[in-house]
Design an enzyme around this catalytic site. Structure first.
Site, PDB file in Angstrom:
ATOM      1  N   GLY A  23       0.820  -1.211   0.000  1.00  0.00           N
ATOM      2  CA  GLY A  23       0.000   0.000   0.000  1.00  0.00           C
ATOM      3  C   GLY A  23       0.844   1.247   0.000  1.00  0.00           C
ATOM      4  N   ASN A  24       0.230   2.337   0.391  1.00  0.00           N
ATOM      5  CA  ASN A  24       0.923   3.623   0.430  1.00  0.00           C
ATOM      6  C   ASN A  24       0.353   4.459   1.566  1.00  0.00           C
ATOM      7  OD1 ASN A  24      -1.402   5.244  -0.713  1.00  0.00           O
ATOM      8  ND2 ASN A  24      -1.025   3.838  -2.431  1.00  0.00           N
ATOM      9  N   ARG A  25       0.830   5.693   1.685  1.00  0.00           N
ATOM     10  CA  ARG A  25       0.498   6.525   2.837  1.00  0.00           C
ATOM     11  C   ARG A  25      -0.717   7.422   2.626  1.00  0.00           C
ATOM     12  NH1 ARG A  25       5.411  10.015   3.455  1.00  0.00           N
ATOM     13  NH2 ARG A  25       4.172  10.907   5.145  1.00  0.00           N
TER      14      ARG A  25
END
Length: 431
Positions: free
Chosen positions: A224-226
């Site tokens: 995923g990412n932030r």
């Protein structure tokens, strides 16, 4: 307002990005609008934008089209001369009676009512010189509309913000009721507030993506990412406030849904791709989500354990939602009237953004510089550059994400007006 001729001067302030909305509303009301774009104004908005809205050539220099009409012709034919925004420098030149460019020449030569929207930083507005210039202009009958209080360039807040386009248009309409033969004047300062219930995007359909997709590795882990989804949610909320039917396709965010917005929950890039393309025939699609470029080729059916050794992940590309929307539209397969993408960059953001804008065949691309303080993931503020396929750009200094959303939709609105000035008032399918 049919057969009324209005000259709009656009000067070099950040509020120039809203001037096309002023022009659009006056043209929609039937007025003939001539735009005088100063050199400073052209740094914020290109001539092509105004020419597309008015169908008339933009004038910038005293020496333009000399063989066709004199440098005072615009002033003689105008029913109103309006300046949006009016910078401190422009007000000073007008108060001094200077005629050192086409706009100030027009202001000095006109006998029509003059309306100005002051726009500058608070310190400049409150300076004794500016106050004196404002007093001189008022004494001569110029209507000063505003300034309002609110967010300013560079993240400042205070008096000096240009009034909103609808308020300024109302002032121009009021000025049209004045006696044209009275030199300059008779127009009072106006405190005009747009109707809060107005919903100019009623009948528009808008799709916004937000959040960060999650690509499963095993039942408990993902790539995923932030992204928190704040920016996309702010855009969805701003579109709903304008009256649009809004679908928010969102992944990996626990933030609440804004009023009037339909939430569509997804997890992976493939799921977001499916949901967005099913809704692609909208007026506007804004791709603000942080979508994973890759996913694991194989997803483990049970939790991976240390005892099993270090796993090796083989990645495969995810579908490219923005590129597919751009390609489908270019090939005549349907798609949004205005397609907007986002790009989070760490190196040479504008150059990389221009490249992405062209490759994805979008109309606008919003570039985030992730190295900028207070911008990007996890912040309530943002700082962006909005790049357009016509080569123009709009810089939005650090401000709230709500303000960034409104400024982006103002830029979108100009392109909607040029492509489809009369939206249907029918509800979206299934509404």
């Amino acid at each position: 307002m049919r057969n009324r001729r209005i000259v709009i001067g656009v000067t070099g302030g950040i509020a120039a990005y809203k001037a096309p909305l002023v022009v659009r509303r006056l043209v929609a009301a039937g007025a003939d609008v001539d735009v005088v774009l100063t050199r400073g104004g052209a740094r914020f908005v290109g001539a092509a934008t105004f020419e597309g809205l008015t169908g008339r050539a933009v004038r910038s220099e005293v020496w333009d089209a000399v063989e066709e009409e004199t440098h005072v012709a615009l002033a003689r034919h105008a029913d109103v001369v309006a300046v949006y925004p009016a910078t401190a420098h422009t007000m000073a030149r007008a108060a001094s009676g200077l005629a050192d460019d086409l706009l100030t020449t027009t202001l000095l030569a006109t006998t029509a009512p003059v309306v100005m929207a002051p726009a500058m930083h608070t310190e400049m507005w409150e300076h004794p010189a500016t106050r004196a210039n404002a007093a001189v202009l008022r004494e001569r009958g110029v209507a000063l509309v505003g300034p309002a209080e609110g967010a300013l360039m560079g993240g400042d807040v205070g008096a000096g913000r240009a009034v909103e386009p609808d308020a300024f248009v109302a002032a121009v309409v009021a000025a049209l009721g004045q006696d044209r033969e009275t030199p300059v004047g008779g127009v009072p300062d106006l405190e005009v507030v747009a109707d809060p219930d107005e919903q100019p995007w009623a009948g528009r359909r808008v799709v916004v993506t937000a959040g960060g997709t999650r690509e499963p590795i095993d039942p408990v882990r993902w790539l995923g990412n932030r992204s928190t989804g704040r920016m996309g949610i702010a855009i969805a909320a701003a579109a709903a406030r304008r009256g649009a039917d809004v679908d928010l396709v969102i992944a990996g965010s626990e933030l609440p849904t804004p009023p009037g917005v339909t939430r569509v929950e997804v997890t992976t890039a493939s799921e977001m791709h499916e949901q967005v393309l099913a809704r692609a025939d909208a007026d506007v699609v804004v791709k603000a989500a942080a979508v994973a470029d890759f996913r694991p080729a194989d997803v483990a059916q049970r939790k991976l354990k240390k005892a099993d050794g270090t796993p090796t992940l083989s990645l495969v590309p995810n579908p490219d939602i923005l590129a597919d929307l751009g390609r489908r539209r270019a090939e005549g397969g349907g798609g949004p009237t205005v397609l907007v993408g986002f790009a989070a960059e760490t190196d040479d953001p504008v150059a990389n953004g221009r490249d992405k804008l062209a490759r994805k065949q979008a109309d606008l691309l919003v570039v985030n510089d992730l190295t900028a303080t207070g911008a990007g993931f996890g912040h309530d503020t943002n700082e962006v550059v909005i790049l357009a396929a016509d080569g123009s750009r709009t810089d939005v200094a650090l401000t709230s994400k709500d303000e960034v959303a409104d400024r982006l939709l103002d830029v979108v609105d100009v392109r909607l007006a040029a492509a489809d000035p009369a939206p249907s008032r029918e509800p979206a399918p299934g509404r």
